[in-house]
Design a protein around this motif. Structure first.
Motif, mmCIF file in Angstrom:
data_model
loop_
_atom_site.group_PDB
_atom_site.id
_atom_site.type_symbol
_atom_site.label_atom_id
_atom_site.label_comp_id
_atom_site.label_asym_id
_atom_site.label_seq_id
_atom_site.Cartn_x
_atom_site.Cartn_y
_atom_site.Cartn_z
ATOM 1 N N LEU A 104 45.013 49.360 28.844
ATOM 2 C CA LEU A 104 43.979 49.798 29.793
ATOM 3 C C LEU A 104 43.732 48.712 30.824
ATOM 4 O O LEU A 104 43.513 48.994 32.001
ATOM 5 C CB LEU A 104 42.684 50.127 29.045
ATOM 6 C CG LEU A 104 42.724 51.361 28.148
ATOM 7 C CD1 LEU A 104 41.425 51.484 27.365
ATOM 8 C CD2 LEU A 104 42.955 52.611 28.980
ATOM 9 N N ALA A 140 45.951 46.505 31.793
ATOM 10 C CA ALA A 140 47.117 46.504 32.676
ATOM 11 C C ALA A 140 46.995 47.635 33.698
ATOM 12 O O ALA A 140 47.281 47.452 34.885
ATOM 13 C CB ALA A 140 48.397 46.661 31.860
ATOM 14 N N ALA A 141 46.525 48.814 33.218
ATOM 15 C CA ALA A 141 46.357 49.948 34.128
ATOM 16 C C ALA A 141 45.355 49.601 35.224
ATOM 17 O O ALA A 141 45.571 49.894 36.398
ATOM 18 C CB ALA A 141 45.896 51.176 33.353
ATOM 19 N N ALA A 142 44.267 48.953 34.850
ATOM 20 C CA ALA A 142 43.247 48.582 35.839
ATOM 21 C C ALA A 142 43.835 47.640 36.886
ATOM 22 O O ALA A 142 43.526 47.742 38.073
ATOM 23 C CB ALA A 142 42.056 47.925 35.148
ATOM 24 N N ARG A 143 44.709 46.748 36.437
ATOM 25 C CA ARG A 143 45.291 45.814 37.407
ATOM 26 C C ARG A 143 46.214 46.533 38.377
ATOM 27 O O ARG A 143 46.216 46.240 39.572
ATOM 28 C CB ARG A 143 46.028 44.696 36.678
ATOM 29 C CG ARG A 143 45.039 43.845 35.881
ATOM 30 C CD ARG A 143 45.539 42.489 35.591
ATOM 31 N NE ARG A 143 45.732 41.692 36.791
ATOM 32 C CZ ARG A 143 46.417 40.557 36.801
ATOM 33 N NH1 ARG A 143 46.964 40.114 35.691
ATOM 34 N NH2 ARG A 143 46.562 39.880 37.901
ATOM 35 N N THR A 144 46.988 47.514 37.886
ATOM 36 C CA THR A 144 47.850 48.240 38.820
ATOM 37 C C THR A 144 47.006 49.049 39.794
ATOM 38 O O THR A 144 47.491 49.456 40.833
ATOM 39 C CB THR A 144 48.818 49.205 38.108
ATOM 40 O OG1 THR A 144 48.062 50.237 37.470
ATOM 41 C CG2 THR A 144 49.658 48.494 37.071
ATOM 42 N N LEU A 145 45.741 49.283 39.453
ATOM 43 C CA LEU A 145 44.865 50.033 40.353
ATOM 44 C C LEU A 145 44.146 49.109 41.332
ATOM 45 O O LEU A 145 43.241 49.528 42.038
ATOM 46 C CB LEU A 145 43.848 50.831 39.548
ATOM 47 C CG LEU A 145 44.450 51.997 38.767
ATOM 48 C CD1 LEU A 145 43.476 52.533 37.746
ATOM 49 C CD2 LEU A 145 44.884 53.100 39.716
ATOM 50 N N GLY A 146 44.529 47.840 41.338
ATOM 51 C CA GLY A 146 44.002 46.950 42.359
ATOM 52 C C GLY A 146 42.860 46.049 41.922
ATOM 53 O O GLY A 146 42.259 45.377 42.744
ATOM 54 N N ALA A 147 42.541 46.040 40.622
ATOM 55 C CA ALA A 147 41.445 45.199 40.163
ATOM 56 C C ALA A 147 41.980 43.831 39.725
ATOM 57 O O ALA A 147 42.954 43.754 38.981
ATOM 58 C CB ALA A 147 40.725 45.870 38.996
ATOM 59 N N GLY A 148 41.354 42.778 40.201
ATOM 60 C CA GLY A 148 41.720 41.425 39.783
ATOM 61 C C GLY A 148 41.229 41.161 38.369
ATOM 62 O O GLY A 148 40.517 41.981 37.782
ATOM 63 N N ARG A 149 41.595 39.998 37.816
ATOM 64 C CA ARG A 149 41.252 39.706 36.425
ATOM 65 C C ARG A 149 39.751 39.792 36.153
ATOM 66 O O ARG A 149 39.311 40.313 35.139
ATOM 67 C CB ARG A 149 41.734 38.300 36.054
ATOM 68 C CG ARG A 149 43.231 38.204 35.899
ATOM 69 C CD ARG A 149 43.643 36.747 35.656
ATOM 70 N NE ARG A 149 45.080 36.582 35.767
ATOM 71 C CZ ARG A 149 45.939 36.897 34.810
ATOM 72 N NH1 ARG A 149 45.497 37.384 33.669
ATOM 73 N NH2 ARG A 149 47.231 36.720 34.971
ATOM 74 N N VAL A 190 38.584 43.391 36.128
ATOM 75 C CA VAL A 190 39.079 44.048 34.916
ATOM 76 C C VAL A 190 38.194 43.676 33.731
ATOM 77 O O VAL A 190 37.779 44.527 32.948
ATOM 78 C CB VAL A 190 40.543 43.658 34.638
ATOM 79 C CG1 VAL A 190 40.980 44.173 33.271
ATOM 80 C CG2 VAL A 190 41.447 44.207 35.723
#
Lengths: 369, 236
Positions: free
Chosen positions: B123, B125-134, B137
């Motif tokens: 989840l 990793a999915a958030a990061r592909t959606l443009g969220a930084g660490r 996330v």
């Protein structure tokens, strides 16, 4: 263009993949499980880091080990649809959808995507209450709403039953036709690949075995162990010429002539792809007479398979390559050799429900014999 | 006659303050330790793990003694604190809070670590592909999914802090109004002739607080679970 040249090693797994493909239409990465498909797509997304290599998508360098470039996944602008959806369970569908919105987009974009995927009624629900197909539609919408320049899909149908699969396939085709978004699609299912892919990247044991247009790779004998034997056949691009009401037959024009199939409601000029399986094609030395088959086409034998079993695949050029699977006994008794003129008898043509143009597509799968 | 005597109210409020400060101040540290143990690999990690869990297995008196050696006015850290900032926590309620925090820390870290390990990294990793930084996330995906574990950690730590006795009496002594928390007051009464009735009242009071805390945390946990939904979040 998508240009990839990466080397990746973890424990006893290694991947060394190099290919380039046009960033339009659907590029399928196809291979058995364990061939490195998911690793490759994760490397594209930035979720796995290759040891060395270079990745360029549309002039943007996403990774270059020699230049020390490794763009973070959140800055790659690639949408990713995972096999298991990966919706955030603590958010409603609507909040999932807008999670990745880059900027405040117009409401019309949100509405358009919601309409495209038919997820309006789901907006206030939570992922836990959705069916598998609904989850994947929301996951696709979520990836689209972050306005990616390329959409990555990792076996998006693998967790679904047959009915849901065909439902999601329809939506993926809509994406291709209506949104015109380039897609990199990972799968080990040849039926999905034949239906969707324009360009095929064949992956085997962590290396790229071949890259090229789907029709070309599917007709290559040397790739047969990778593309699959049972479903093996030729993929032929066709255009609807006309439907004759008096015979109730539709004429499909292809590079080598005309195929007759039972009447369909496809409009004239509609371009799509049909598949002719090797086991649905028979061969004859003389023009057959008094036979029920409609499609008898003349061609030249160009290649003969070297399988040791009782069945042999013969490649015949009838204006485009077509496969026939015959017995070894028939091969010997008819003395079929490369260069010989021969008649192909086509028993069945299956329509892949997709279009090469951007129009409506219908599904038909009929016997023509 | 009022329900509670002034002395009882003093001890109760002091206990609540000590336990609350101990719990709230160790929350960020607890999260950091949970992250360190659940998500990172570094040499000497098992030593850090052991050090964090030490108060769970050591006699509390030993922890109190070590605190006294380290944090007392002439202790290694305590002397420096006093000379530099003029701060002294020995024999104050802040010292009691420190002792309670140290004793409760392993319980807090354990609950948070388990919940962090149960968070599906897919989840994130999915958030990061959606443009969220660490950072985003962590705040929008990891933390909300950990929430039940964080709550459990807080409740456990608060309960442990409320009951802390050995380390407290060793480190900050038993000063009425300053370090005499409920357990210490109860202990004092049992050492006093004719203190049985008062001791019983304090025991009942302590039980009442514990039950109230349990009910409150149960209610909160149920609300959190409902918010997370019955999907992937409850896989743990």
């Amino acid at each position: 263009m998508i240009e990839v040249d990466v080397q990746f090693r973890r424990n006893d797994f290694s991947l060394d993949a190099a290919f380039s493909a046009k960033s339009e239409g659907i590029t399928a990465i196809f291979g058995r499980s364990g061939s490195g498909k998911t690793t490759l797509i994760n490397i594209l997304a930035g979720l796995e880091r290759p040891n060395t290599g270079r990745i360029v998508v549309d002039d943007a360098v996403l990774f270059d080990s020699s230049a020390g470039i490794d763009v973070a996944p959140e800055r790659r602008r690639l949408g990713y649809v995972f096999q298991d959806g990966r919706l955030f369970p603590h958010m409603t569908v609507k909040r999932n959808l807008i999670y990745g919105r880059r900027s405040a987009p117009s409401g019309t974009e949100f509405d358009a995507i919601v309409r495209l995927l038919d997820i309006e009624p789901l907006l206030d629900r939570r992922p836990g209450t959705l069916s598998g197909g609904e989850k994947q539609r929301v996951a696709i919408g979520r990836a689209l709403l972050c306005q990616p320049k390329l959409l990555l899909m990792d076996e998006p149908l693998a967790a679904l039953d047959a009915g849901r699969k065909s439902e999601i396939l329809t939506y993926i085709e809509r994406l291709r036709e209506e949104v015109r978004l380039p897609i990199v699609y990972v799968s080990h299912a040849s039926d999905e690949i034949v239906r969707l892919a324009d360009t095929l990247v064949l992956l085997s044991d962590g290396a790229v075995a071949a890259v090229g247009p789907l029709e070309d790779l599917m007709s290559r004998l040397d790739l047969r162990p990778l593309t699959g034997r049972y479903e093996a056949g030729a993929v032929i691009p066709v255009t609807v010429a006309r439907t004759r009401p008096e015979t109730q037959l539709t004429e499909l024009v292809f590079p080598g002539g005309t195929l007759l199939v039972p009447a369909t409601d496809l409009p004239a000029g509609h371009a799509f792809r049909v598949r002719v399986r090797a086991r649905d094609v028979a061969l004859s030395l003389t023009p057959p007479d008094g036979i029920s088959m409609l499609n008898i086409l003349r061609g030249t034998v160009t290649e003969i398979g070297d399988d040791s079993g009782p069945l042999v695949d013969v490649l015949v050029d009838i204006g485009c390559p077509i496969w026939a699977r015959i017995s070894r006994h028939a091969l010997d008794s008819l003395d079929i050799t490369v260069g010989k003129q021969i008649y192909t008898l086509i028993k069945a043509v299956s329509f892949d429900r997709r279009s090469l143009g951007y129009g409506a597509a219908h599904r038909v799968s009929e016997q023509t014999g | 006659m009022p329900l509670l005597s002034p002395l009882e109210i003093d001890a109760l409020l002091l206990s609540l303050r000590v336990a609350a400060v101990a719990t709230v101040c160790s929350l960020p540290l607890g999260l950091a330790a949970a992250w360190l143990l659940a998500r990172t690999r570094f040499p000497g990690k098992s030593l850090v793990d052991a050090a964090i869990h030490l108060p769970l297995v050591l006699p509390p008196v030993v922890v109190g003694y070590l605190l006294l050696v380290a944090m007392g006015r002439r202790g290694i850290i305590g002397a420096w604190l006093y000379d530099t900032f003029g701060i002294s926590i020995a024999f104050t309620w802040k010292g009691a809070a420190l002792a309670a925090a140290v004793m409760a820390f392993p319980l807090m870290v354990r609950a948070m670590r388990l919940s962090l390990e149960a968070v599906d990294q897919g989840l994130e990793a999915a958030a990061r592909t959606l443009g969220a930084g660490r950072g985003r996330v962590f705040l929008t995906v990891t933390l909300p999914l950990m929430a039940p574990g964080i709550l459990a950690g807080l409740v456990l730590a608060f309960a442990r802090a409320l009951g802390e006795f050995g380390a407290t009496i060793t480190f900050v002594s038993n000063i009425p109004g300053e370090t005499r928390t409920l357990p210490l007051a109860l202990y004092t009464l049992t050492q006093t002739p004719d203190g049985e009735a008062a001791a019983a009242r304090l025991a009942l009071l302590t039980i009442a607080i514990a039950v109230a805390a349990l009910i409150a945390s149960e209610w909160l946990a149920r609300r959190l679970k409902a918010r997370i939904g019955r999907a992937e979040g409850t896989r743990s």
